[in-house]
Design an enzyme around this catalytic site. Structure first.
Site, short mmCIF file in Angstrom:
data_model
loop_
_atom_site.label_atom_id
_atom_site.label_comp_id
_atom_site.label_asym_id
_atom_site.label_seq_id
_atom_site.Cartn_x
_atom_site.Cartn_y
_atom_site.Cartn_z
N GLY A 20 10.21 -33.29 -38.71
CA GLY A 20 9.89 -34.60 -39.27
C GLY A 20 8.53 -35.09 -38.80
NE ARG A 24 9.08 -33.36 -30.91
CZ ARG A 24 10.26 -33.96 -30.99
NH1 ARG A 24 11.08 -33.68 -31.98
NH2 ARG A 24 10.63 -34.81 -30.07
NE ARG A 43 0.04 -40.32 -49.08
CZ ARG A 43 0.43 -41.52 -49.53
NH1 ARG A 43 1.19 -42.29 -48.80
NH2 ARG A 43 0.06 -41.91 -50.72
NE ARG A 87 16.15 -32.63 -40.42
CZ ARG A 87 15.43 -33.35 -39.54
NH1 ARG A 87 14.12 -33.20 -39.49
NH2 ARG A 87 15.99 -34.19 -38.71
CB SER A 90 15.89 -35.10 -32.89
OG SER A 90 15.32 -36.13 -33.65
CG ASP A 204 20.10 -40.17 -30.63
OD1 ASP A 204 19.10 -39.62 -31.11
OD2 ASP A 204 21.01 -40.65 -31.33
NE ARG A 217 13.32 -37.44 -26.60
CZ ARG A 217 13.88 -38.21 -27.50
NH1 ARG A 217 13.57 -38.11 -28.75
NH2 ARG A 217 14.77 -39.11 -27.14
N1 HPA Z 1 20.55 -41.50 -36.48
C1 HPA Z 1 19.82 -41.03 -37.49
N2 HPA Z 1 18.92 -40.09 -37.33
C2 HPA Z 1 18.70 -39.61 -36.10
C3 HPA Z 1 19.43 -40.05 -35.00
C4 HPA Z 1 20.40 -41.05 -35.20
O1 HPA Z 1 21.10 -41.49 -34.27
N3 HPA Z 1 18.98 -39.39 -33.91
C5 HPA Z 1 18.02 -38.55 -34.33
N4 HPA Z 1 17.85 -38.67 -35.65
#
Ligand code: HPA
Length: 234
Positions: A20, A24, A43, A87, A90, A204, A217
């Protein structure tokens, strides 16, 4: 050149990794590719092409969310002839067994909506990964000894979610994690008959509230890049 990608014809490989975050993409190209050159900066959505173990590969940022990914994936497939799109990103963990730093290889991606909704209308299409890539990614992850989960994920349109009940239903139905891009990537793979996969790192956790410290990370992200590269050329 396309509307959103400045690369010249032939400058993008048939295999493209899509994080994304454009930075990265830069980090992965500098650390995992040989002879990486910048091929797009329109962009600020950086894209690089180089080689991995002698195989030509590009790493192109997708931006966040399905509408953004859809623009880049469409142009990569239709205008640059991309045949394999993976893809790397995270996600938030949604099951107790899914721990921070674990890798999820997404077999399917459930959604409320994607940019393809206008095509499918009342149909609930089931976006799923390419089997050859899925199998190879799982083998690569196991070979590296990375804790890996394989199954369904949830591609949400929102990061700041006002519907916790939907997350609860996803968890109840065994969904492993939540991110914001894979379902549309899988839709496009099906539509254009190209191979697609999402390999995700759990950054997370929705239930525990834990988050990966920023200094951790890179290492964790590196495992995911290598898994994706090994899968692409297995
Ligand atoms: N929600 C949506 N997209 C994400 C999250 C999340 O908690 N963590 C990483 N990408």
């Amino acid at each position: 050149m396309t509307v959103h990608i400045g690369a010249k014809p032939g400058e993008i490989a048939e295999t493209v990794l899509m994080p994304g975050d454009p930075y990265r993409a830069k980090w992965a190209a500098e650390n995992f590719l040989e002879d990486a050159v910048l091929v797009n900066e329109v962009r600020g959505m950086l894209g690089f092409t180089g080689t991995y173990k002698g195989n030509r590969v590009s790493i192109q940022g997708s931006g966040m969310g399905m509408p953004s990914l859809s623009i880049y994936a469409n142009e990569l497939i239709r205008d640059y002839g991309a045949k394999t799109l993976i893809r790397i990103g995270s996600c938030g963990g949604m099951q107790e067994k899914v721990k921070i730093r674990d890798v999820i290889v997404a077999m399917t991606a459930t959604t409320l909506s994607t940019p393809s909704r206008g095509i499918f209308k009342e149909m609930n299409f089931a976006p799923c990964a390419d089997w050859s890539l899925l199998r190879a990614a799982v083998a690569a992850a196991e070979g590296k000894g990375v804790d890996t989960h394989v199954g369904g994920i949830y591609s949400s349109d929102v990061f700041y979610d006002e519907r916790p009940d939907l997350n609860e239903q996803m968890t109840r139905h065994g969904i492993l994690g939540v991110e914001m891009e894979a379902a549309e990537l899988y839709n496009l793979g099906a539509r254009h008959d190209v191979r697609t996969l999402a390999v995700l790192t759990v950054s997370d956790h929705l239930q525990t509230g834990e988050a990966l410290p920023s200094e951790d990370r890179e290492k964790t992200f590196g495992d995911m890049v290598e898994i994706a590269l090994e899968a692409a050329f297995a």
